[in-house]
Design a protein around this motif. Structure first.
Motif, PDB file in Angstrom:
ATOM      1  N   TYR A  94       5.395  -3.184 -10.051  1.00 13.31           N
ATOM      2  CA  TYR A  94       4.562  -2.436  -9.110  1.00 13.31           C
ATOM      3  C   TYR A  94       3.911  -1.222  -9.777  1.00 13.31           C
ATOM      4  O   TYR A  94       2.800  -0.830  -9.408  1.00 13.31           O
ATOM      5  CB  TYR A  94       5.388  -2.029  -7.890  1.00 13.31           C
ATOM      6  N   ASN A  95       4.589  -0.640 -10.739  1.00 14.20           N
ATOM      7  CA  ASN A  95       3.948   0.425 -11.513  1.00 14.20           C
ATOM      8  C   ASN A  95       2.722  -0.112 -12.246  1.00 14.20           C
ATOM      9  O   ASN A  95       1.663   0.536 -12.302  1.00 14.20           O
ATOM     10  CB  ASN A  95       4.936   1.010 -12.533  1.00 14.20           C
ATOM     11  N   GLY A 120      -0.001  -0.834  -9.714  1.00 12.73           N
ATOM     12  CA  GLY A 120      -0.580   0.428  -9.242  1.00 12.73           C
ATOM     13  C   GLY A 120      -1.569   1.015 -10.227  1.00 12.73           C
ATOM     14  O   GLY A 120      -2.638   1.488  -9.847  1.00 12.73           O
ATOM     15  N   LYS A 121      -1.221   0.975 -11.502  1.00  7.44           N
ATOM     16  CA  LYS A 121      -2.118   1.497 -12.531  1.00  7.44           C
ATOM     17  C   LYS A 121      -3.402   0.691 -12.623  1.00  7.44           C
ATOM     18  O   LYS A 121      -4.459   1.221 -12.969  1.00  7.44           O
ATOM     19  CB  LYS A 121      -1.402   1.506 -13.877  1.00  7.44           C
ATOM     20  N   PRO A 130      -2.008   0.808  -4.166  1.00  6.35           N
ATOM     21  CA  PRO A 130      -2.006   1.761  -5.280  1.00  6.35           C
ATOM     22  C   PRO A 130      -2.379   3.162  -4.800  1.00  6.35           C
ATOM     23  O   PRO A 130      -2.935   3.329  -3.709  1.00  6.35           O
ATOM     24  CB  PRO A 130      -3.078   1.200  -6.225  1.00  6.35           C
ATOM     25  N   ARG A 131      -2.074   4.138  -5.591  1.00 11.50           N
ATOM     26  CA  ARG A 131      -2.413   5.518  -5.259  1.00 11.50           C
ATOM     27  C   ARG A 131      -3.898   5.631  -4.929  1.00 11.50           C
ATOM     28  O   ARG A 131      -4.744   5.039  -5.599  1.00 11.50           O
ATOM     29  CB  ARG A 131      -2.076   6.425  -6.454  1.00 11.50           C
ATOM     30  N   GLU A 132      -4.199   6.389  -3.875  1.00  7.84           N
ATOM     31  CA  GLU A 132      -5.591   6.496  -3.411  1.00  7.84           C
ATOM     32  C   GLU A 132      -6.422   7.288  -4.413  1.00  7.84           C
ATOM     33  O   GLU A 132      -6.682   8.475  -4.231  1.00  7.84           O
ATOM     34  CB  GLU A 132      -5.643   7.173  -2.031  1.00  7.84           C
ATOM     35  N   TYR A 133      -6.858   6.575  -5.418  1.00  5.11           N
ATOM     36  CA  TYR A 133      -7.540   7.256  -6.526  1.00  5.11           C
ATOM     37  C   TYR A 133      -8.943   7.723  -6.172  1.00  5.11           C
ATOM     38  O   TYR A 133      -9.511   8.549  -6.875  1.00  5.11           O
ATOM     39  CB  TYR A 133      -7.600   6.321  -7.741  1.00  5.11           C
ATOM     40  N   TYR A 167     -10.028   0.729   0.754  1.00  2.00           N
ATOM     41  CA  TYR A 167      -9.315   1.330  -0.377  1.00  2.00           C
ATOM     42  C   TYR A 167     -10.272   1.679  -1.516  1.00  2.00           C
ATOM     43  O   TYR A 167     -10.048   2.640  -2.243  1.00  2.00           O
ATOM     44  CB  TYR A 167      -8.230   0.375  -0.869  1.00  2.00           C
ATOM     45  N   ASN A 225     -10.079   7.428   4.359  1.00  2.00           N
ATOM     46  CA  ASN A 225      -8.634   7.342   4.529  1.00  2.00           C
ATOM     47  C   ASN A 225      -8.345   6.241   5.547  1.00  2.00           C
ATOM     48  O   ASN A 225      -8.761   6.350   6.707  1.00  2.00           O
ATOM     49  CB  ASN A 225      -8.069   8.674   5.025  1.00  2.00           C
TER      50      ASN A 225
END
Length: 335
Positions: free
Chosen positions: A58-59, A62-63, A83-86, A215, A220
């Motif tokens: 998952y890391n 996510g990247k 993934p982080r909301e880049y 996304y 948001n």
């Protein structure tokens, strides 16, 4: 070119260099032949079977900006790894929240979602009415309800209108699909018959497609305008999905049923509900994925765009509205 990948079999997924390695595992615990998915070819993953994975995977996902959407035994959407909301931006977040907190601004946007959904519903109904399905009464009722949308005083009243439009619309499904299936009222969690199972499954696919496109914007996904924001759900995707369900999901259901691509033998009735068999589920997903990739000539852009890109364009239009650049107008099918 990145594509959505669908996982039906239970198995284990891990990282192998810059490749995803999926090893299927049967009920007895025996491993099958591993399959490899180059990471640069994957946009997101839809998981319908049991997936064994660790945090390292998952890391990695996510990247790489790859979302994973999970569905349960009854094809209900249960959640996503996002993934982080880049792309999230402070100004966009502030404006989106401000519009939600203002009753006047919120109802204005909420009305457009219902307007877009109702207009696309009417497009579907008129198409089949012109093919001797006798839907004149339903068309007139939806048009009358749509005329009341601009004067809906608040979101609850608007949701009531939207519910009446949907109820009228669903009452036409039996006439559209003939004698193959019978809706017998809308039922969910779990669906009680074949047509309800198709609607629920298709709606969840549309919801996750909208979530994936949101996304990739500065919006948001948890701050919505028609549906009430709540814990553990991306309610803005529910708002967006209202516009696209009639043209992406319902048209597909009608086409596949009327062409006998889906029949009663493709479903299994169990205690408490009805589910699609795996072969039918794969068939429906293939057609839905093809529908997302299908292109139309965009009137404003003057070029061909896919339905998937139409959803992203809808997100961009909402962004412009929230930033005060251009008034948001919902997508309405013209064919």
């Amino acid at each position: 070119m990145k594509q959505t990948k669908y996982l039906f079999n239970a198995g284990r997924m891990s990282r192998k260099d810059n490749t995803l390695k999926f090893t299927p595992v049967d009920e007895a615990g025996h491993e099958g032949q591993p399959r490899y998915l180059p990471i640069e070819q994957v946009s997101d993953l839809y998981v319908f079977g049991s997936l064994d994975a660790n945090s390292a995977l998952y890391n990695f996902l996510g990247k790489e900006g790859i979302a994973v959407h999970f569905f349960d035994y009854y094809e209900h959407y249960t959640g996503s790894f996002m993934p982080r909301e880049y792309l999230l931006a402070g100004k966009m977040q502030v404006e989106q929240t401000r519009y939600y907190l203002s009753p006047k601004k919120r109802i204005a946007i909420a009305r457009t979602f219902v307007e877009g959904a109702a207009c696309n519903i009417l497009r579907v109904l008129k198409y089949y009415n012109n093919r001797q399905k006798d839907l004149e009464t339903a068309v007139a009722t939806v048009e009358q309800l749509l005329a009341s949308v601009p004067t809906a005083p608040d979101v609850p009243a608007l949701m009531g209108l939207e519910g009446n439009i949907r109820q009228t619309y669903y009452s036409c499904f039996d006439a559209i699909v003939g004698e193959t299936f019978c809706l017998d009222g809308r039922s969910k969690r779990p669906p009680q018959n074949e047509l309800n199972a198709l609607i629920s499954f298709g709606n969840m696919l549309c919801y996750t497609a909208c979530l994936s496109m949101i996304y990739h914007t500065q919006l948001n996904p948890t701050i919505s305008f028609l549906h009430e924001p709540g814990a553990r759900r991306y309610s803005l995707a529910l708002d967006m999905a209202e516009i696209f369900k009639p043209i992406l999901v319902d048209r597909l259901i009608f086409r596949m049923v009327n062409k006998r691509q889906l029949q009663a033998s493709d479903f299994r009735v169990e205690v408490g509900g009805c589910v699609m068999k795996e072969a039918a589920r794969k068939r429906f997903l293939e057609e839905f994925d093809a529908a997302l990739k299908e292109t139309i000539k965009h009137r404003s852009l003057g070029r061909s765009v896919s339905y998937r890109h139409l959803i992203k364009l809808e997100c961009y239009k909402l962004q412009k509205h929230l930033l005060g650049i251009e008034e948001y107008k919902p997508f309405k099918a013209w064919w």
